[in-house]
Design an enzyme around this catalytic site. Structure first.
Site, PDB file in Angstrom:
ATOM      1  CG  ASP A  34      -1.911  -1.076   1.262  1.00 24.54           C
ATOM      2  OD1 ASP A  34      -2.239  -1.594   0.182  1.00 24.54           O
ATOM      3  OD2 ASP A  34      -2.369  -1.425   2.367  1.00 24.54           O
TER       4      ASP A  34
HETATM    5  N1  URA Z   1      -1.370  -5.939   3.864  1.00 20.66           N
HETATM    6  C1  URA Z   1      -1.807  -4.672   3.900  1.00 20.66           C
HETATM    7  O1  URA Z   1      -2.823  -4.387   4.512  1.00 20.66           O
HETATM    8  N2  URA Z   1      -1.108  -3.721   3.245  1.00 20.66           N
HETATM    9  C2  URA Z   1       0.023  -3.979   2.558  1.00 20.66           C
HETATM   10  O2  URA Z   1       0.617  -3.068   1.976  1.00 20.66           O
HETATM   11  C3  URA Z   1       0.480  -5.307   2.527  1.00 20.66           C
HETATM   12  C4  URA Z   1      -0.232  -6.267   3.180  1.00 20.66           C
END
Ligand code: URA
Length: 248
Positions: A107
């Site tokens: 993310d």
């Molecule tokens: N899980 C999440 O919630 N975000 C990420 O970036 C990776 C795994």
């Protein structure tokens, strides 16, 4: 009459290992691709073996395969381009000529270990749901969970009607004054926002998240924003895991 072996341009580019299918579409749309000396920006063009396809002037199949381990900073998009001109992961690879793209995604507000490559076959193998390599995350969460409260993660949480694979966790530390905790979590699935969804489902929203391990790989020796090439043995190990469906 249609020509034999006609394929869509973005598929040909992806199959040549230059980019994922989606990245290939971006490359076409943004004017990086020429077919027989003419820049093509629309989707749906079909080509055959007899057509000459260049990406940034380089004939398909001529890029050497590159593999990198990247320490993605927080506040960077896991993409190769962004319409809103926000920072993207490829901004950190201006020293690399080949067209790299990310293996999976982290993310925007997640930092940590991300693999980057121009080897489409390798990327697809690692992103396939049958590839069950462990990924370790460290999350700062709101609230102070007990082991018992997090236990459902070990059996496989049900989130949005979907049963998730079991996860392992360790509560690393707690801050009673701030009412936060640091928890390490190891999962092998790659569902969108999975870690955040898991903690949210148990009532402990994630405030900060970092991926610290990917199979046998760690961030050791790297600062945020830095990358290093994978060693041949590391590439080999990941390929072997993927082919055999092994977990680490
Ligand atoms: N899980 C999440 O919630 N975000 C990420 O970036 C990776 C795994």
């Amino acid at each position: 009459m249609p020509q034999q072996n006609e394929e869509r341009l973005q598929k040909v580019i992806a199959n040549a290992g230059v980019a994922s299918r989606r990245h290939a579409e971006d490359l076409i749309r943004t004017g990086h691709v020429e077919v027989n000396g003419v820049v093509v920006t629309e989707m749906g063009v079909k080509v055959t073996d007899r057509d000459e396809v260049l990406v940034d002037g380089v004939p398909l199949g001529k890029e050497r395969k590159r593999y990198f381990l990247f320490y993605k900073p927080r506040g960077v998009i896991t993409a190769v381009t962004d319409d809103k001109k926000r920072a993207v992961v490829t901004d950190y690879f201006e020293d690399v000529q080949e067209h790299l793209y990310p293996v999976g995604r982290l993310d925007y507000d997640t930092s940590g270990l991300l693999l980057m490559t121009n080897d489409g076959e390798f990327a697809n193998m690692l992103m396939h749901p049958s590839f069950k390599v462990d990924k370790k995350y460290v999350a700062k969460v709101q609230g102070i969970p007990t082991r018992a409260q997090l236990m459902p993660m070990r059996d496989g949480l049900v989130v949005a009607g979907k049963k998730l694979a079991p996860a392992r966790f360790t509560i690393i530390s707690t801050d009673k004054a701030k009412k936060t905790a640091i928890v390490a979590l190891t999962i092998h699935q790659g569902i969108n926002h999975q870690v955040k969804k898991m903690f949210q489902a148990l009532g402990f929203p994630v405030m900060k998240l970092s991926r610290t391990e990917y199979g046998p790989l760690t961030l050791e020796g790297l600062q945020s924003g830095e990358h290093r090439p994978l060693k041949p043995i590391e590439i080999q190990v990941l390929k072997t895991f993927a082919q055999k469906g092994l977990t680490h």
